[in-house]
Design a protein around this motif. Structure first.
Motif, PDB file in Angstrom:
ATOM      1  N   ALA A  49       0.882  -1.165   0.000  1.00  0.00           N
ATOM      2  CA  ALA A  49       0.000   0.000   0.000  1.00  0.00           C
ATOM      3  C   ALA A  49       0.924   1.220   0.000  1.00  0.00           C
ATOM      4  O   ALA A  49       1.683   1.425   0.943  1.00  0.00           O
ATOM      5  CB  ALA A  49      -0.898  -0.012   1.235  1.00  0.00           C
ATOM      6  N   ALA A  50       0.875   1.982  -1.067  1.00  0.00           N
ATOM      7  CA  ALA A  50       1.860   3.054  -1.254  1.00  0.00           C
ATOM      8  C   ALA A  50       1.709   4.116  -0.175  1.00  0.00           C
ATOM      9  O   ALA A  50       0.608   4.366   0.328  1.00  0.00           O
ATOM     10  CB  ALA A  50       1.673   3.676  -2.633  1.00  0.00           C
ATOM     11  N   LYS A  51       2.843   4.747   0.142  1.00  0.00           N
ATOM     12  CA  LYS A  51       2.856   5.757   1.203  1.00  0.00           C
ATOM     13  C   LYS A  51       1.769   6.806   0.997  1.00  0.00           C
ATOM     14  O   LYS A  51       1.065   7.159   1.913  1.00  0.00           O
ATOM     15  CB  LYS A  51       4.218   6.433   1.270  1.00  0.00           C
ATOM     16  CG  LYS A  51       5.221   5.654   2.093  1.00  0.00           C
ATOM     17  CD  LYS A  51       6.471   6.464   2.332  1.00  0.00           C
ATOM     18  CE  LYS A  51       7.508   5.587   3.028  1.00  0.00           C
ATOM     19  NZ  LYS A  51       8.790   6.255   3.188  1.00  0.00           N
ATOM     20  N   GLY A  52       1.632   7.273  -0.204  1.00  0.00           N
ATOM     21  CA  GLY A  52       0.648   8.327  -0.456  1.00  0.00           C
ATOM     22  C   GLY A  52      -0.801   7.856  -0.400  1.00  0.00           C
ATOM     23  O   GLY A  52      -1.722   8.670  -0.420  1.00  0.00           O
ATOM     24  N   GLU A  53      -1.006   6.543  -0.328  1.00  0.00           N
ATOM     25  CA  GLU A  53      -2.376   6.011  -0.376  1.00  0.00           C
ATOM     26  C   GLU A  53      -2.817   5.340   0.901  1.00  0.00           C
ATOM     27  O   GLU A  53      -4.009   5.188   1.149  1.00  0.00           O
ATOM     28  CB  GLU A  53      -2.471   4.947  -1.496  1.00  0.00           C
ATOM     29  CG  GLU A  53      -2.315   5.505  -2.887  1.00  0.00           C
ATOM     30  CD  GLU A  53      -2.267   4.401  -3.939  1.00  0.00           C
ATOM     31  OE1 GLU A  53      -2.554   3.229  -3.617  1.00  0.00           O
ATOM     32  OE2 GLU A  53      -1.933   4.725  -5.087  1.00  0.00           O
ATOM     33  N   VAL A  54      -1.833   4.918   1.718  1.00  0.00           N
ATOM     34  CA  VAL A  54      -2.222   4.021   2.806  1.00  0.00           C
ATOM     35  C   VAL A  54      -2.995   4.743   3.915  1.00  0.00           C
ATOM     36  O   VAL A  54      -3.923   4.177   4.493  1.00  0.00           O
ATOM     37  CB  VAL A  54      -1.013   3.216   3.331  1.00  0.00           C
ATOM     38  CG1 VAL A  54      -0.062   4.065   4.138  1.00  0.00           C
ATOM     39  CG2 VAL A  54      -1.475   2.019   4.140  1.00  0.00           C
ATOM     40  N   ALA A  55      -2.656   6.006   4.183  1.00  0.00           N
ATOM     41  CA  ALA A  55      -3.382   6.709   5.249  1.00  0.00           C
ATOM     42  C   ALA A  55      -4.849   6.854   4.868  1.00  0.00           C
ATOM     43  O   ALA A  55      -5.750   6.607   5.685  1.00  0.00           O
ATOM     44  CB  ALA A  55      -2.751   8.080   5.516  1.00  0.00           C
ATOM     45  N   ALA A  56      -5.094   7.208   3.594  1.00  0.00           N
ATOM     46  CA  ALA A  56      -6.486   7.359   3.138  1.00  0.00           C
ATOM     47  C   ALA A  56      -7.215   6.021   3.196  1.00  0.00           C
ATOM     48  O   ALA A  56      -8.395   5.957   3.584  1.00  0.00           O
ATOM     49  CB  ALA A  56      -6.507   7.909   1.706  1.00  0.00           C
ATOM     50  N   ALA A  57      -6.518   4.949   2.827  1.00  0.00           N
ATOM     51  CA  ALA A  57      -7.159   3.627   2.847  1.00  0.00           C
ATOM     52  C   ALA A  57      -7.505   3.213   4.278  1.00  0.00           C
ATOM     53  O   ALA A  57      -8.608   2.703   4.536  1.00  0.00           O
ATOM     54  CB  ALA A  57      -6.242   2.588   2.210  1.00  0.00           C
ATOM     55  N   VAL A  58      -6.586   3.437   5.209  1.00  0.00           N
ATOM     56  CA  VAL A  58      -6.861   3.053   6.600  1.00  0.00           C
ATOM     57  C   VAL A  58      -7.996   3.920   7.164  1.00  0.00           C
ATOM     58  O   VAL A  58      -8.891   3.429   7.855  1.00  0.00           O
ATOM     59  CB  VAL A  58      -5.585   3.145   7.473  1.00  0.00           C
ATOM     60  CG1 VAL A  58      -5.898   2.916   8.945  1.00  0.00           C
ATOM     61  CG2 VAL A  58      -4.540   2.134   6.988  1.00  0.00           C
ATOM     62  N   GLU A  91       2.578   6.354   8.049  1.00  0.00           N
ATOM     63  CA  GLU A  91       1.343   6.793   7.366  1.00  0.00           C
ATOM     64  C   GLU A  91       0.118   6.093   7.973  1.00  0.00           C
ATOM     65  O   GLU A  91      -0.923   6.703   8.150  1.00  0.00           O
ATOM     66  CB  GLU A  91       1.430   6.510   5.866  1.00  0.00           C
ATOM     67  CG  GLU A  91       2.376   7.451   5.126  1.00  0.00           C
ATOM     68  CD  GLU A  91       3.841   7.153   5.369  1.00  0.00           C
ATOM     69  OE1 GLU A  91       4.169   6.037   5.839  1.00  0.00           O
ATOM     70  OE2 GLU A  91       4.675   8.031   5.117  1.00  0.00           O
ATOM     71  N   VAL A  92       0.263   4.799   8.287  1.00  0.00           N
ATOM     72  CA  VAL A  92      -0.832   4.104   8.989  1.00  0.00           C
ATOM     73  C   VAL A  92      -1.103   4.839  10.307  1.00  0.00           C
ATOM     74  O   VAL A  92      -2.261   5.068  10.689  1.00  0.00           O
ATOM     75  CB  VAL A  92      -0.473   2.622   9.249  1.00  0.00           C
ATOM     76  CG1 VAL A  92      -1.542   1.950  10.110  1.00  0.00           C
ATOM     77  CG2 VAL A  92      -0.299   1.862   7.920  1.00  0.00           C
ATOM     78  N   GLY A  93      -0.012   5.239  10.970  1.00  0.00           N
ATOM     79  CA  GLY A  93      -0.125   5.957  12.240  1.00  0.00           C
ATOM     80  C   GLY A  93      -0.904   7.265  12.122  1.00  0.00           C
ATOM     81  O   GLY A  93      -1.652   7.636  13.027  1.00  0.00           O
ATOM     82  N   GLU A  94      -0.738   7.944  10.969  1.00  0.00           N
ATOM     83  CA  GLU A  94      -1.502   9.208  10.770  1.00  0.00           C
ATOM     84  C   GLU A  94      -2.996   8.924  10.812  1.00  0.00           C
ATOM     85  O   GLU A  94      -3.778   9.677  11.393  1.00  0.00           O
ATOM     86  CB  GLU A  94      -1.173   9.818   9.408  1.00  0.00           C
ATOM     87  CG  GLU A  94       0.165  10.496   9.337  1.00  0.00           C
ATOM     88  CD  GLU A  94       0.516  10.865   7.894  1.00  0.00           C
ATOM     89  OE1 GLU A  94      -0.397  11.010   7.048  1.00  0.00           O
ATOM     90  OE2 GLU A  94       1.725  11.000   7.630  1.00  0.00           O
ATOM     91  N   ALA A  95      -3.400   7.841  10.167  1.00  0.00           N
ATOM     92  CA  ALA A  95      -4.828   7.494  10.146  1.00  0.00           C
ATOM     93  C   ALA A  95      -5.289   7.070  11.542  1.00  0.00           C
ATOM     94  O   ALA A  95      -6.388   7.421  11.983  1.00  0.00           O
ATOM     95  CB  ALA A  95      -5.078   6.382   9.134  1.00  0.00           C
ATOM     96  N   LEU A  96      -4.442   6.334  12.260  1.00  0.00           N
ATOM     97  CA  LEU A  96      -4.826   5.900  13.611  1.00  0.00           C
ATOM     98  C   LEU A  96      -4.956   7.094  14.545  1.00  0.00           C
ATOM     99  O   LEU A  96      -5.840   7.138  15.409  1.00  0.00           O
ATOM    100  CB  LEU A  96      -3.797   4.900  14.160  1.00  0.00           C
ATOM    101  CG  LEU A  96      -3.684   3.568  13.409  1.00  0.00           C
ATOM    102  CD1 LEU A  96      -2.592   2.691  14.037  1.00  0.00           C
ATOM    103  CD2 LEU A  96      -5.021   2.822  13.394  1.00  0.00           C
TER     104      LEU A  96
END
Ligand code: A2P
Length: 314
Positions: free
Chosen positions: A22-31, A53-58
């Protein structure tokens, strides 16, 4: 949402979101989208390079921490006991968490300290049970320190899991392995059932997003298999939903990767699909012990790793 109850009594959501590739630019939006529509289980790893990036979404979600199930994995160059806690703390820092629900030993493969991926056979250190137990001991200390609630393995055979069960003081809770109709993992499922462990399947859709060099010539497609297509047609659903529904109907957990909102929704809904015994029988006949991820990247000329000693014939 279906849950698997682990030996501690903790409940792990059966369907999680995979984040490999999951690309860096996409993973936060996906999570973020996944959490919004009801995903509660996110599968991460240091080596995926996107935990921050996952952390940004969390950090931005209103879902309470105790309702989330977050897994990460110890990379192969941090298995020496003194490297384990710093590696876990790096993942926790990137994810912005105080604890993980599950931390897995990513591969039964050891790399030299500074090496992410081997460039020469000298970067690869042979695997021994003694070494595995030392790593496990350091992981147990992390459980006692409250940094992680459950431990497990990824890509281990039952043969390599056995010594951890026999000698460890913290029992492995989850075995994560490649699992789909071409690699049904019956031996691992039986082993885990007999030992109070859960199985999580990765690459449930055949992992078509792998880097091109990891694709094998003439590899079979899961999403286009005529029996899967016919079943999807008859049940008015999609081939991917059949594959995920199959995994959950068998009592395993599964972590499809997607960054596409429509497919995220479709995959989550598949956790509620209960396949009929006759359809399960049709899929049972598709097993051929095939791995899309065969570990060959650890097996350059001169490497101590071979298909035989990596997979133990399982
Ligand atoms: P995308 O992220 O664009 O949805 P696996 O989990 O087996 O590794 O497979 C993940 C791959 O399958 C990704 O390329 C992902 O692409 C794609 N994928 C995820 N969900 C679906 C779906 N429901 N139908 C078809 N392809 C899917």
């Amino acid at each position: 949402m279906k849950y698997l109850t682990l030996h501690t009594g903790a409940k792990m959501p059966a369907l999680g979101l995979g984040t490999w590739q999951a690309a860096k630019g996409e993973v936060a939006a996906a999570v973020t989208e996944a959490l919004r529509i009801g995903y509660r289980h996110i599968d991460c790893a240091h080596v995926y390079g996107n935990e921050a990036e996952v952390g940004e979404a969390l950090a931005a979600t209103s879902v309470p921490r105790e309702d989330l199930w977050i897994t990460s994995k110890l990379w192969n160059n941090a298995q020496r006991p003194e490297d384990v806690r710093p590696a876990l703390e790096r993942s926790l820092g990137a994810l912005g968490l105080e604890y993980l629900d599950l931390y897995l030993v990513h591969w039964p493969v050891q790399l030299s300290h500074a090496v992410m991926f081997p460039q020469s056979p000298d970067d690869l250190i042979p695997w021994t049970t003694e070494h595995a137990l030392e790593t496990w001991g350091a992981l147990e200390d992390c459980v006692r320190a409250g940094l992680v609630r459950h431990l497990g393995t990824s890509n281990f055979s039952t043969k390599k899991l056995r010594p951890l069960l026999d000698n460890g003081s913290v029992k492995p809770a989850v075995s994560q392995v490649e699992m789909h109709p071409y690699q049904q993992q019956d031996r691992m499922r039986e082993f885990c059932r007999d030992n109070g462990m859960a199985v999580t399947g990765f690459a449930p859709l055949g992992s078509r997003h792998r880097p091109a060099h990891q694709h094998q010539e003439g590899e079979p497609s899961l999403l286009d298999h005529p029996d899967i297509l016919a079943m999807a047609d008859r049940l008015g659903t999609t081939p991917a939903s059949i594959l995920l529904g199959w995994a959950v109907t068998r009592g395993t957990s599964v972590i499809p990767k997607s960054t596409n909102p429509e497919r995220l929704r479709q995959n989550l809904a598949a956790a509620d699909l209960e396949l009929a015994a006759s359809d399960m029988d049709v899929i049972a006949a598709m097993d051929m012990g095939y791995r899309f991820l065969d570990g060959s990247h650890w097996m350059m000329a001169g490497s101590p790793y071979t298909p035989e000693n990596l997979w133990d014939g399982e």
